[in-house]
Scaffold this active site. Structure first.
Site, short mmCIF file in Angstrom:
data_model
loop_
_atom_site.label_atom_id
_atom_site.label_comp_id
_atom_site.label_asym_id
_atom_site.label_seq_id
_atom_site.Cartn_x
_atom_site.Cartn_y
_atom_site.Cartn_z
N GLY A 14 0.84 -1.21 0.00
CA GLY A 14 0.00 0.00 0.00
C GLY A 14 0.86 1.25 0.00
CB SER A 73 8.52 5.43 -14.08
OG SER A 73 9.21 6.66 -13.99
CG ASN A 74 11.93 2.01 -17.64
OD1 ASN A 74 11.81 1.47 -16.53
ND2 ASN A 74 12.05 1.31 -18.75
CD GLU A 75 9.84 7.56 -18.46
OE1 GLU A 75 9.17 6.89 -17.63
OE2 GLU A 75 10.05 7.17 -19.62
CD GLU A 97 9.62 -2.35 -6.42
OE1 GLU A 97 9.71 -1.27 -5.79
OE2 GLU A 97 8.63 -2.67 -7.08
#
Lengths: 383, 380
Positions: free
Chosen positions: A127, A368-370, A244
């Protein structure tokens, strides 16, 4: 510089390969290798087989089931598992909350949660994200207010993957709205059967039910379920998200998917253009795998190597690229995406469009890849 | 498994880097050197010989050092970093490699000893490693009369051919008997030098009944050895390209941090920093494959080396296009100028690639083999 594995590491790899290909049910492995969905029971069964052999949470502290392996051994374990089609231990348990509780939790929390988390007796959900807090996670608004010894939680989480199976959810909540936004965040563990917790499915573009919204309305959480100290949530989240990124490039699984495609679409490999696309992807995957090995060999003290951002970025791009090739090879047969099992079209072709659509997520989650490009340009290049 | 240099390898890198810095401290020095004959610095060549760098690949009995592929790769990477025009790849790695692979003991002792000492420059003619004709030699034909061999035909490009004392020529044997390798004194052929796009020197070489000495056993088909040396040269060329790309990524990030437009440094603009991040990604991935390919040589399996050369060649070709183009784009106009190293580096990458085997060539070879395996194994 030396390419060969040491005799010890080669034996370790063989041991892993043997275990994964003989001890985990063929039915489960076939499901993974063919890209079909696993049931909750299959995921639990697989993790419990691994856990019984001490192979579910090797990266945890030894007293809680860890193995004290080298980074290379952990890498080999991870790769061999994917190669054999063994489901990776549930990330929310094994990679996210387990290491967090082991690092930041109280002794009571460790004893209560860690064995059950390793064995997937408890299914954890995550969460973190909220409708207005995605990549900018620190702007989250779900609140937890002190009431005696308890915390009372109100707000909404989203993108909760497999939340429909969740027994417990680890949450980031705002416990102090007065301080700098990062400093006012804490981590609470919440029993999802508590009154006021509601899980609502989100239907995705692939037609699947993979993610959920989780709503909290005056949810009362006992004070002993706060991890670490109040206000320590951001530190914990950074620790968790750092972990992660390490396993987020599914090199072995993507290699396996491409190899499987060469078999299932064998009749199209007479086309030199198809062969060229396969060859280019195989080379890109080799580069990724070798980079993962370099990162593993150079990681020190459990800190993720800064180049792990390269792995996440490129690993997800290649995962997506292989799914694009599968979709192209399926061609018109891919239209039968939601046809029944009596469809004359082959299963891999019917799954190709949903898989392609589903994997768009890979460049969004896990930072994110950005965000990865930001990390590379700032942390590595100093820009 | 270990992807790091040991202390001796690090020391070699520092020594070579230090030596090259004395000659190519800045891009101006390189510009001056390539503008004058012979297109490289003879004094530097001599100091590379003294340091043992020219004899690195060759055994001690032949006057060399007997070092491994990792050490040779280190040298090539350092040469690439400063865009050194010295014909190390052409003379030592390729031509010297042919002599070491197929020469008689007497030929090796003579040629490799003088090559290592910097007294003799060699160039390989008749094949370019990456043309797809690597193991054939359509352009040059050998004839024999009694024990006397002669060559006819044209070899072009012969990288480093202009300043070579002896040409190591790959030629078609009479009666379709395969490929032979021959030694030709440069005076016995018509050598016309020219500069390539990166201003390094190459030559067109015409053989007209030129006297030639068979390298190794006369008349033997040496196709397999010729192909393997081409593969080794491709991998070392990939190392050199990696050095170029390292310099380009570093120069580009430095430029983004220092160049001001609109009153701020360019690294303020995410459109630019993200592109620099992608350059870094390409560099890291290429480094991994080149290191792997270099280590594969030590295993000694020529099929594995051929595969590694294709894989490193393809990866470096893709990375070179990406990094070379972006380095110029992110610099803007200054990247287009001959006085600035970045754009010249892009030219150098292209010359290495087209000479040694471009992406199309390697992808074509890999595509042909795509059904020969299930997975590509990174670790044997």
């Amino acid at each position: 510089m030396q390419l060969e594995l040491s005799a010890e590491d080669a034996a370790f790899r063989e041991e892993m390969r043997t275990f994964f290909t003989t001890e985990v049910s063929q039915q489960i492995r076939d499901t993974v290798l063919e890209g079909r969905h696993l049931t909750k029971d299959q995921i639990v069964e697989s993790q419990q087989v691994l856990n019984a052999a001490g192979l579910a949470v090797p990266h945890w502290p030894v007293e809680w089931g860890g193995k004290d392996w080298t980074d290379l051994q952990r890498h080999l374990w991870h790769e061999e598992m994917q190669r054999a089609g063994v489901p990776i231990p549930l990330a929310f348990n094994a990679s996210m909350i387990g290491p967090v509780i082991a690092q930041f939790g109280s002794q009571a929390q460790k004893e209560r949660f860690l064995p059950a988390t390793a064995n997937l007796d408890i299914w954890w959900s995550q969460g973190f994200s909220e409708p207005d807090a995605g990549s900018d996670l620190a702007s989250l608004r779900t609140s937890a207010v002190r009431d005696g010894d308890d915390w009372v939680v109100n707000g909404q989480k989203t993108w909760t993957t497999l939340g429909q199976h969740g027994d417990w959810i680890f949450t980031l909540v705002r416990t102090d709205p007065e301080v700098k936004k990062q400093a006012g965040i804490s981590m609470l563990l919440i029993d999802m059967t508590t009154p006021g917790v509601e899980v609502r499915p989100i239907e995705l573009i692939d037609g699947g039910h993979e993610v959920n919204e989780v709503w909290f309305s005056d949810v009362r959480v006992p004070g002993d379920l706060l991890v670490g100290e109040p206000g320590q949530g951001w530190t914990i989240a950074k620790f968790l998200l750092g972990n992660e990124r390490v396993g987020v490039a599914p090199v072995g699984a993507t290699k396996r998917a491409l190899a499987t495609l060469k078999t299932t679409a064998a009749d199209q490999l007479d086309d030199p253009l198809v062969r060229a696309r396969v060859a280019e992807l195989e080379n890109d995957l080799l580069a990724l795998e070798l980079t993962a090995l370099r990162v593993v060999a150079h990681s020190a003290g459990g800190e993720p190597h800064p180049a792990s951002s390269v792995l996440k970025l490129r690993g997800t791009e290649l995962q997506q690229a292989v799914s694009e090739l599968a979709l192209d090879l399926a061609g018109p047969a891919s239209l039968a995406a939601r046809a029944g099992d009596d469809s004359p079209q082959e299963g891999w072709a019917r799954r190709s469009a949903p898989t392609y659509l589903n994997l768009r997520k890979a460049s969004i989650y896990g930072g994110s890849n950005e965000v990865q490009r930001q990390i590379i340009s700032r942390t590595i290049l100093g820009l | 498994m270990d992807f790091t240099y040991d202390d001796e390898q690090l020391a070699l890198r520092e020594a070579v880097r230090g030596l090259l810095a004395t000659t190519y401290a800045d891009h101006d020095s390189r510009r001056r050197t390539v503008a004058e004959d012979p297109g490289f610095d003879r004094a530097l060549w001599g100091r590379l010989a003294e340091m043992g760098v020219l004899g690195l690949p060759f055994s001690e009995e032949h006057g060399g050092v007997g070092a491994g592929p990792v050490e040779i790769g280190i040298v090539c990477r350092e040469l690439g970093r400063v865009l050194a025009p010295e014909p190390y790849l052409a003379s030592v790695v390729h031509a010297g490699g042919l002599v070491a692979a197929v020469g008689t003991p007497a030929q090796k002792a003579d040629l490799l000893g003088r090559l290592s000492a910097g007294e003799l420059v060699l160039a390989a003619a008749g094949t370019a490693p990456g043309t797809g004709r690597a193991s054939g030699a359509a352009g040059v034909r050998a004839s024999v009369s009694g024990d006397a061999w002669t060559l006819d035909g044209v070899a072009d490009p012969v990288v480093g051919g202009e300043s070579a004392d002896v040409l190591v020529v790959t030629a078609a044997l009479p009666d379709d008997a395969g490929t032979g390798v021959f030694l030709v004194e440069s005076g016995a052929a018509a050598v016309t030098g020219y500069a390539a796009a990166d201003l390094t020197r190459a030559a067109s070489v015409r053989f007209d009944a030129s006297d030639a000495t068979p390298l190794g056993e006369p008349g033997r088909d040496l196709r397999a050895s010729v192909a393997t040396i081409a593969d080794l040269t491709r991998i070392m060329g990939a190392n050199q390209a990696l050095g170029v790309m390292e310099s380009q990524v570093r120069a580009t990030t430095d430029y983004l941090k220092s160049r001001k437009q609109f009153g701020v440094t360019l690294n303020t603009f995410q459109a630019l920093t993200f592109r620099a991040a992608d350059m870094y990604v390409s560099l890291e991935l290429a480094t991994s494959v080149v290191d792997w390919a270099t280590m594969t040589i030590a295993g000694g399996d020529r099929h594995a080396v051929a595969d590694a050369a294709d894989r490193a060649g393809l990866q470096v070709s893709r990375a070179g296009r990406h990094i070379g183009q972006e380095a110029i784009q992110l610099h803007g106009g200054i990247g287009m100028t001959a006085e600035y190293a970045v754009g010249v580096g892009t030219a150098h990458l292209e010359v290495l690639d087209q000479w040694l085997g471009n992406g199309l060539h390697h992808l074509s070879r890999l595509s042909a083999r795509v059904t020969d395996h299930d997975l590509v194994e990174a670790l044997s």
